[in-house]
Design a protein around this motif. Structure first.
Motif, PDB file in Angstrom:
ATOM      1  N   CYS A 174       3.838  -5.004   6.045  1.00 38.14           N
ATOM      2  CA  CYS A 174       5.164  -4.580   6.559  1.00 38.14           C
ATOM      3  C   CYS A 174       5.336  -4.975   8.027  1.00 38.14           C
TER       4      CYS A 174
ATOM      5  N   CYS B 159       5.340   0.702   8.887  1.00 38.68           N
ATOM      6  CA  CYS B 159       5.020   2.030   8.344  1.00 38.68           C
ATOM      7  C   CYS B 159       4.240   2.884   9.337  1.00 38.68           C
TER       8      CYS B 159
ATOM      9  N   CYS C 181      -2.266  -2.316   3.974  1.00 39.76           N
ATOM     10  CA  CYS C 181      -2.115  -3.681   3.442  1.00 39.76           C
ATOM     11  C   CYS C 181      -1.703  -4.699   4.510  1.00 39.76           C
TER      12      CYS C 181
ATOM     13  N   CYS D 280       0.827  -1.218   0.000  1.00 34.40           N
ATOM     14  CA  CYS D 280       0.000   0.000   0.000  1.00 34.40           C
ATOM     15  C   CYS D 280       0.855   1.260   0.000  1.00 34.40           C
TER      16      CYS D 280
HETATM   17 FE1  FES Z   1       1.099  -1.419   3.898  1.00 31.43          FE
HETATM   18 FE2  FES Z   1       2.657  -0.865   6.005  1.00 31.43          FE
HETATM   19  S1  FES Z   1       0.653  -1.498   5.961  1.00 31.43           S
HETATM   20  S2  FES Z   1       3.137  -0.830   3.948  1.00 31.43           S
END
Ligand code: FES
Length: 622
Positions: free
Chosen positions: A45, A78, A42, A36
């Motif tokens: 990470c 992130c 998403c 994302c």
């Molecule tokens: Fe998608 Fe961190 S949640 S990059």
């Protein structure tokens, strides 16, 4: 500053307080899944905080992690802010998995990690609240999409000029092509919308006779086209020396253009057959001998052919394609392999990369034979190299019925020890027209084994047999009678041909032994002998040993790597780490000037016997 240590690799990076863990990881060179683009959506990470102070919104993580996982320190990189020194565990599943692929000519897989990658980014347009420059906006967007750290990227003037209009025409949805260059990353190209699936690269073997191009899809890791053609420089001189002399008479610009044209022709053939736009080719890796590389770069090669044989440059070079007239994306890069000396060029460094001898503890010997030969001996710690003239005999020159490995060339021969009748096969299976290098090696070994020639190469004319005759100038042996040939006359090998062949093989063997003595090793210490180049392709290992072309080792340990130059170029194209090692390999190789080695002549004299004056070197041949 705060120190973030990533486990299990123990990679450390100092970052300002307030940096996200994702940002810190990218600065540390870790490639994480960021589907994302770092928006916390998403859940890819995933990292685990092992110790230290970090700030995050635990509630936000609820939909991604169970309580048990949260207890273990799970969080999204992130969405996690560095507050103090941290230890962060990065599970393997969070890292981008490297693809491994099989490269033609290799028996093992290579990690697919090209130097060029495309990133599709959707950017927020600027506003009064966020008036940061277009370039910064773009680079941050690339970083957030998993690309390199923004500060490590730069855009050349040609790309900078394009940025404002492309960003606005595309409604801030663009694809950037990023290439790894010495010291950082270059924005090679910017295109409207998502073109991230179209990125290609070419590996080029720039030979003085032939140019071979492998075209790769840099997204899927597949070869999409292969093409070859003659080097158009042949119109300015058949051999290297003639071309250097042509260059000296104000011909260098023409030779550069012809080298580029030769590459372009093969690139066009390969890209047309694959239906690829050449603008989508961003990376061209060229392996060529030192003179060819100088000529492609339009650098004067004149000082290489006279004492003290000095090239202008030895290190690897990256140049914008448009400066060399290479027909790919004009901002794409051309990477030229480094060299060791005037004679040990990028093609030999590519051979070394292809056979992997520079990465192993065991000692290997690499032999590349053409009109000239190059020999490299060593392992991961040390390497010695030398080069010399083999004479054209092993390529079929200076032999009455010798020829290149073209259709009709006898490539394999055995001789019946009782009847002395040869049995042979020709290239393409047509009637014989002559004998190529591999056939000549067979012939020499077979004639020795059936005692038609002695160890000095003299034909025993005392043997009464229709195939053994006096000949016009020299005694000769009839390989094929006129009625069975395509040229309407007997194909023979003369005693003079045999003498020339023995001199050629003696040069190669003496060079091998000179390097072995320099390194203080014997043939027993050599684990593998690699043959590179077309000559090795059809060579019979046993016969090569019988005549004493190479030191005797177990036949299973003699390997043929085929066109090592193109294999090495392929590896450097698809694996950025391998490309980075090339200068190091080149600097590790010591070059031995054979003319300055008094022992070379002694070794040569000993090697002018079949297999050698010293039988103890060839215990298996007796
Ligand atoms: Fe998608 Fe961190 S949640 S990059």
């Amino acid at each position: 500053m705060r120190t973030v240590t990533f486990l299990p690799s123990y990679r450390k990076i100092d970052v300002p307080r307030g940096t996200t863990v994702l940002d810190a990881a990218q600065r540390a060179g870790l490639s994480m899944n960021v589907v994302c683009g770092g928006q916390g959506k998403c859940g890819k990470c995933i990292v685990y905080i092992q110790s230290g102070r970090a700030e995050f919104d635990r509630q936000k993580f609820g939909r991604f992690f169970s309580d048990a996982e949260l207890q273990k320190g799970a969080c999204l990189a992130c969405e996690t802010i560095v507050q103090g020194d941290l230890h962060v565990l990065v599970p393997e599943s969070t890292l981008i998995q490297e693809q491994k692929i099989l490269v033609e000519g290799l028996d093992h897989e290579i990690e697919f990690r090209p130097s060029v990658r495309k990133y599709y980014v959707e950017l927020q347009p600027p506003s009064l609240a966020d008036p940061s420059p277009d370039l910064s906006r773009l680079l941050w967007g690339i970083q957030k999409s998993g690309g390199p750290v923004a500060e490590k990227m730069y855009a050349p003037l040609e790309v900078l000029r394009e940025i404002p209009s492309i960003l606005r025409h595309s409604d801030w949805k663009v694809t950037a092509t990023i290439g790894l260059v010495p010291g950082g990353y270059r924005v090679i190209d910017l295109q409207e919308n998502d073109t991230s699936k179209r990125a290609y690269g070419a590996a080029v073997d720039l030979g003085s006779t032939t140019v071979v191009v492998y075209l790769w899809d840099l997204v899927t890791g597949k070869v999409v086209g292969v093409a070859s053609n003659y080097n158009k420089q042949i119109s300015c001189g058949e051999d290297i020396l003639a071309r250097v002399n042509f260059a000296r008479k104000n011909g260098l610009t023409k030779l550069q253009a012809l080298a580029a044209e030769s590459i372009n022709q093969a690139l066009t053939t390969a890209s047309n057959s694959a239906g690829i736009d050449r603008e989508d080719i961003y990376d061209v890796v060229v392996a060529g001998n030192t003179v060819m590389t100088h000529m492609l770069l339009e650098i004067d090669p004149a000082y290489m052919i006279a004492e003290p044989y000095v090239p202008v440059v030895r290190r690897a070079l990256s140049i914008a394609a448009h400066r060399l007239g290479i027909n790919c994306n004009p901002n794409g890069g051309v990477f030229a392999f480094p060299a060791v000396s005037d004679f040990i060029g990028g093609d030999i460094i590519a051979d070394i990369l292809a056979c992997g001898m520079g990465e192993r503890d065991e000692i290997s010997l690499l032999v590349d034979i053409g009109t000239n030969f190059e020999v490299v001996l060593g392992n991961r710690e040390w390497m010695f190299s030398c080069a010399g003239a083999a004479g054209p005999a092993l390529e079929g020159g200076e032999v009455l019925f010798g020829m290149r490995a073209n259709p009709g060339a006898i490539e394999k021969i055995t001789i019946d020890p009782v009847t002395l009748d040869p049995e042979y096969s020709t290239i393409n299976g047509i009637k014989p027209r002559g004998v190529c290098g591999s056939g000549l090696i067979d012939l020499l070994a077979e004639l020795l084994v059936v005692c038609v020639i002695d160890r000095t190469g003299r034909i025993n004319t005392e043997i009464e047999h229709p195939r053994i005759r006096k000949g016009t100038h020299f005694p000769e042996f009839v390989i094929a009678w006129a009625k069975e040939t395509d040229i309407g006359k007997d194909i023979v090998i003369t005693e003079n041909d045999i003498k020339n062949l023995i001199m050629s093989k003696a040069s190669v063997h003496a060079a091998c032994v000179t390097l072995m003595k320099e390194a203080g090793v014997t043939h027993k210490d050599i684990s593998t002998i690699y043959f590179a180049g077309a000559f090795g392709n059809y060579l019979d290992k046993k016969n090569a040993t019988i005549i004493g072309l190479i030191p005797e080792i177990d036949l299973n340990d003699i390997k043929n790597i085929g066109n090592g130059a193109v294999t090495g170029a392929n590896i450097a194209l698809i694996n950025r780490r391998a490309r980075k090692t090339l200068d190091d390999i080149a600097y590790r190789i010591a070059y031995i000037e054979l003319n300055a080695e008094s022992s070379f002549m002694d070794e040569y004299t000993g090697s002018t016997f079949l297999p050698h004056t010293d039988f103890s070197l060839f215990p298996g041949v007796q």
